[in-house]
Write an enzyme that holds these catalytic residues in place. Structure first.
Site, PDB file in Angstrom:
ATOM      1  N   HIS A 268     -19.572  -4.775   4.310  1.00 26.75           N
ATOM      2  CA  HIS A 268     -20.479  -3.002   4.333  1.00 26.75           C
ATOM      3  C   HIS A 268     -21.844  -3.572   4.204  1.00 26.75           C
ATOM      4  CE1 HIS A 268     -20.574   1.093   4.325  1.00 26.75           C
ATOM      5  NE2 HIS A 268     -20.669   0.954   2.671  1.00 26.75           N
ATOM      6  N   HIS A 307     -17.435  -3.965  15.287  1.00 29.47           N
ATOM      7  CA  HIS A 307     -17.512  -1.808  14.136  1.00 29.47           C
ATOM      8  C   HIS A 307     -16.211  -1.405  13.871  1.00 29.47           C
ATOM      9  CE1 HIS A 307     -18.742   1.151  12.241  1.00 29.47           C
ATOM     10  NE2 HIS A 307     -19.335   0.583  11.763  1.00 29.47           N
ATOM     11  N   ASP A 363     -26.721  -3.006  12.348  1.00 26.74           N
ATOM     12  CA  ASP A 363     -27.637  -4.346  11.320  1.00 26.74           C
ATOM     13  C   ASP A 363     -27.817  -5.562  11.807  1.00 26.74           C
ATOM     14  OD1 ASP A 363     -26.095  -3.592   9.344  1.00 26.74           O
ATOM     15  OD2 ASP A 363     -23.911  -3.257  10.044  1.00 26.74           O
TER      16      ASP A 363
END
Length: 436
Positions: A268, A307, A363
């Site tokens: 996460h 994702h 990210d």
């Protein structure tokens, strides 16, 4: 519409049932009537990891993963990131509307007044070992706040809830900065209410002996944009934890600590740190093709791509990619960015990744920017947690006002023994001992 129903035929009994369709869903409880016999519990849905289950109704964040769309309260994330401050977006998420000038000034003032923390909380933080992870310190001190504000347990009072929301948003950067300085053995820096939210955070992180810390405006704005992009993201793991724990009427500090715990996981909030490790492993651009082949063979993972929800380019990644170039004009170019850009270029033109709809997510670039700005990797997830606190609290506030609210209690499919007779200790056989 009259045809907004689903007709189900149970082939076990040949009975037919009609259940209503609501916003593209059917209520799981409507399936309970489908039984094989009168003493049957009724039909349930089985959905590990909630891959196709809506656990709530929410008006906060809209996400279309197929089209790469992210909106807060209906506003495209691109517009908010370009034009708004973080606290302006925080007000929007919590209240449903962008603030007027007077409302924003009042809101900013309230938040900054609550950036101070109790002196005893600093003593609590001093009890952690010098190399304690900042996320461990953060979740512990957030949970401890409930002992400083016992009124927070009255979660049924909207005014009490609102006060805790302001407190938490104000104190999160202070706790995060103190956790960072504790690890370095530096004295804590008191908040400066004359600064904006992000510049005050930077002041508490990096001020040394200078009379007044002056944050670089480009870096402060970059941090502002990153905070906006991370403020909320629908029903992800940590938000679901926030709602599940909050459904028991736990106070918001304990509830937020639970969400922070979920965020800490490398699947996460820790994903951007994994991207940096991957880029370090790759090294130079000429080694990318060999690395890509290893990914295809299943020997390693391509971190920062793909994702659970997005099957298109993550809109946040597009914004961060532009922010990165602005940051590098101030800090100098992080050599990892060139490796990352080349890796993205190769992956986006490779049939293997195109077929699997693997695109860069938020990210992929955020860790590179954070490192260029001076943040150490152990701070990355903390940086995620500061803005996401706003989203958690908005979701918690919405849930507390929901007439459908009940304590979270998922069902299970039992796979154990049906029934067993007790065997006395003296009659149980020997088994090999496990562990040292």
């Amino acid at each position: 519409m009259d045809n907004e129903t689903l007709t189900i035929t149970d082939n076990r009994t040949q009975k037919t049932y009609t259940v209503p369709i609501y916003r593209g869903t059917v209520r799981a409880m409507d399936l309970r009537q489908i039984k094989a016999s009168p003493d049957d519990f009724g039909l349930m849905t089985y959905d590990p990891a909630f891959m196709n289950t809506a656990s709530c109704q929410s008006a906060i964040t809209f996400l279309d993963g197929e089209k790469g769309i992210l909106r807060y309260r209906g506003y495209p994330i691109e517009q908010l990131a370009e034009h708004c401050s973080f606290l302006e977006v925080a007000y929007l998420l919590l209240n449903g509307e962008l603030p007027t000038k007077d409302e924003l000034d009042h809101w900013n003032g309230r938040i900054m007044r609550h950036t101070m923390i109790h002196e005893n909380l600093k003593k609590f933080m001093d009890g952690f070992h010098h190399d304690a992870h900042p996320m461990g310190i953060l979740l512990s001190t957030v949970a401890a706040l409930s002992t400083f504000y016992p009124d927070s347990r009255n979660v049924s009072d909207p005014k009490v809830r609102e006060k805790q929301i302001v407190r938490l948003i104000g104190k999160m950067p202070t706790l995060a900065a103190y956790a960072y300085r504790h690890r370095l053995g530096r004295p804590y820096i008191y908040p400066d209410p004359e600064l904006c939210y992000t510049k005050n955070y930077m002041n508490m992180l990096w001020k040394r002996t200078e009379p007044k810390y002056v944050a670089n405006p480009v870096l402060a704005r970059a941090l502002e944009v990153l905070f906006i992009l991370h403020a909320d993201h629908e029903q992800n793991c940590s938000t679901s934890a926030m709602r599940a724990v909050g459904s028991s009427n736990a106070d918001p500090y304990a509830t937020t600590a639970a969400a922070i715990s979920a965020l800490w996981g490398p699947l996460h909030g820790g994903a951007n740190e994994e991207v940096l490790r991957m880029l370090d492993e790759i090294g130079t651009k000429d080694r990318i093709p060999a690395f890509v082949e290893k990914v295809k063979r299943g020997e390693c993972k391509l971190m920062g791509f793909g994702h659970r929800v997005y099957k298109n380019y993550d809109p946040r990644a597009r914004i961060i990619k532009q922010v990165a170039e602005e940051v590098f004009e101030v800090t100098g170019r992080n050599p990892r960015i060139d490796t990352a850009l080349e890796l993205e270029k190769i992956a986006l033109n490779d049939e293997y990744f195109i077929k699997r709809k693997l695109y860069p997510n938020v990210d992929f670039y955020s860790g590179i920017i954070y490192q260029a700005m001076g943040f150490t990797p152990d701070q990355f997830t903390v940086l995620f947690g500061i803005p996401r606190t706003v989203g958690w609290l908005a979701q918690w506030q919405e849930m507390m006002s929901d007439t459908d609210k009940k304590i979270a209690r998922p069902r299970q499919i039992y796979t154990g023994e049906e029934v067993r007779d007790f065997v006395p200790l003296t009659l149980r056989g020997q088994r090999e001992l496990v562990g040292a």
